[in-house]
Design an enzyme around this catalytic site. Sequence first.
Site: not given
Length: 288
Positions: A59, A103, A126
């Site tokens: 990422k 995460q 997200d």
Amino acid sequence: MRWMSNMAEILDGKALSAVVKDEVRSEVIELEAKYGRKPCLCVIIVGENPASQVYVRNKVKAAAYTGMESRLIELPADVSEAALLERIAELNADDAVDGILVQLPLPKHIDEEKVIYAIAPEKDVDGFHPSNVSGLWLGKDCIVPCTPAGVMRLLDSTETEICGKTAVVVGRSNIVGKPVAKLLLDRNATVVIAHSRTADLASVTRQADILVAAVGRPGLITGEMLKPGAIVIDVGINRTAEGKLCGDVDFASCAEKASWITPVPGGVGPMTIAMLMKNTIRCFKARQ
Ligand code: NDP
């Protein structure tokens, strides 16, 4: 070879993700010229889960490629929930930060739901915050989770009309199955969601013009479970006993039946990261 003519076309997520990242790269230049600063993505990782470390590294690497700013915050596995929530609160208040991603999974002593709820919805790249989830289900313009958004972009790249098609989504998780099903519904597909209690999965999947597998069971979907010509999107990321990456779809048998099929690796995975870049741009723009 003659049999090759019956093989599905490969839906190359790696190549498409490069196109998406290049789109973002151009946008970053334009946005910096217009607003005097670059979008900034902040990624938090807790502990040393090797799979999470790979995802986070990819990422941050993608963010660097697009030219946006990125920050990586690495916290020890024993960080307290309160300390993590405090870091998130600081980033929520930091005007230079546009996107915040924590995460998952988190260590057992941290309540993931609390963490997801703590991220400001307008920085929730997200798309997991309940305000974005409800936005999706109510048909509002909101941040869409990256993997489902990547699945839709892959489908669109086939230039197949989705409206009126039967789409079967195998898996009903909050992060993949359910949002993919809603996005397909929004495009006027007739959507069926299958799961572990589905009776006779094969008879359901054989109805699918579009099949999305998001299960976490290597090779669950075999060629005989497909309608000829189906488009097959394999979200699964599994490891074989030998440590090789594989999806939920038995690629060899399904490629003989499908019209399009995503490989694993190189299908949905890279698209997830590319759509994260898109979401960061979206958050930046919404905050201007
Ligand atoms: P979850 O474990 O949260 O959900 C799995 C779903 O599959 C559940 O709804 C479960 O049903 C269903 N299921 C399990 N066994 C069967 C079966 N035998 N037949 C039919 N349905 C079944 O997984 P996620 O949605 O988080 O992830 C799914 C896969 O996608 C994983 O391999 C994961 O690693 C991968 N993934 C890949 C991403 C990417 O970027 N490519 C991103 C996110 C995930 P029930 O609800 O009844 O238990």
